[in-house]
Design an enzyme around this catalytic site. Sequence first.
Site, mmCIF file in Angstrom:
data_model
loop_
_atom_site.group_PDB
_atom_site.id
_atom_site.type_symbol
_atom_site.label_atom_id
_atom_site.label_comp_id
_atom_site.label_asym_id
_atom_site.label_seq_id
_atom_site.Cartn_x
_atom_site.Cartn_y
_atom_site.Cartn_z
ATOM 1 N N LYS A 1 4.642 87.475 52.241
ATOM 2 C CA LYS A 1 3.470 88.323 52.038
ATOM 3 C C LYS A 1 2.933 88.277 50.604
ATOM 4 O O LYS A 1 1.819 88.752 50.355
ATOM 5 C CB LYS A 1 3.793 89.765 52.429
ATOM 6 C CG LYS A 1 4.169 89.942 53.896
ATOM 7 C CD LYS A 1 3.042 89.536 54.827
ATOM 8 C CE LYS A 1 3.365 89.892 56.276
ATOM 9 N NZ LYS A 1 2.278 89.559 57.198
ATOM 10 N N SER B 1 12.830 89.234 61.427
ATOM 11 C CA SER B 1 11.711 88.447 61.934
ATOM 12 C C SER B 1 11.956 86.964 61.718
ATOM 13 O O SER B 1 11.548 86.128 62.532
ATOM 14 C CB SER B 1 10.396 88.878 61.272
ATOM 15 O OG SER B 1 10.447 88.690 59.874
#
Length: 290
Positions: A41, A252
Amino acid sequence: MSSILDLVGNTPLVELKRINPNPNVTLYGKLEGNNPGSSVKDRAAFSMIKGALDRGEINKNTRLIEATSGNTGIALAMIASIYGIDIELVMPENSTRERILTMEAFGAKVTLTDGIESARDYADAKSLEPGYFMLNQFANPDNWKAHYRSTGPEIWNDTQQQVTHFVSSMGTTGTIMGTSRYLKEQNPDVQIVGCQPTDGASIPGIRKWPQEYLPKIFEPGRVDRVIEISVENATAMTRRLAREEGVFAGMSSGGAAWAAVQLAQELESGTIVTIVCDRGDRYLSSDLFG
């Protein structure tokens, strides 16, 4: 003179040999935890803040507001601190303590809600107040453009243009949208595989959104296939990554790696790249490694 922002991107690609079930397939993991904020991110957060600054949409007097499940919030907090911009981050109350403390360490205000949908609703409402600005990672094209400019080219070059399959978890979908755009431009035959949780499964960083919350940057036609992942499979593969590959990552990442292994079993040959989204130390207070 370089700054911490110069370290965003250009993350390593490592071969995952022990979890790979097919000797005719090469399986790589792209280690996004090597970004300065320890997740993929960082790319989108840098792109969104810099884009808003360059367009004059925000300045040092702006107060940013954003809903996040964790990693985007940490990245935004880090980058906002460098630019001297205040930020409030809204996230689910079941987020790990490590994530909350990391955001606060960068100077962010953290507000907790009862889920990511309510976090998004709160941020939407707050952004209408004077002085606030929401970057809106779910609808902001600077999100996917970060991966079009960096993640995609890095994968293409680091595999010597041999990548045949790209596997990524889907949350905001910025990573898969931008990388898909770039790789498909280089070779339309590259297969783009997205990962979603099975119905009822809760996997941090991977979402199956209700229609009304579907990210506006998501274009279904840019994903060739979706593989659904259970909590059990994501957890087991996350632990395998650490114990067998020395790759310490979050849930994830384990989910995407599990999907990549399933894919490898189906292929006669190929080169698969899966995104290892972040680092595992963000989850030590959970039962992920228990």
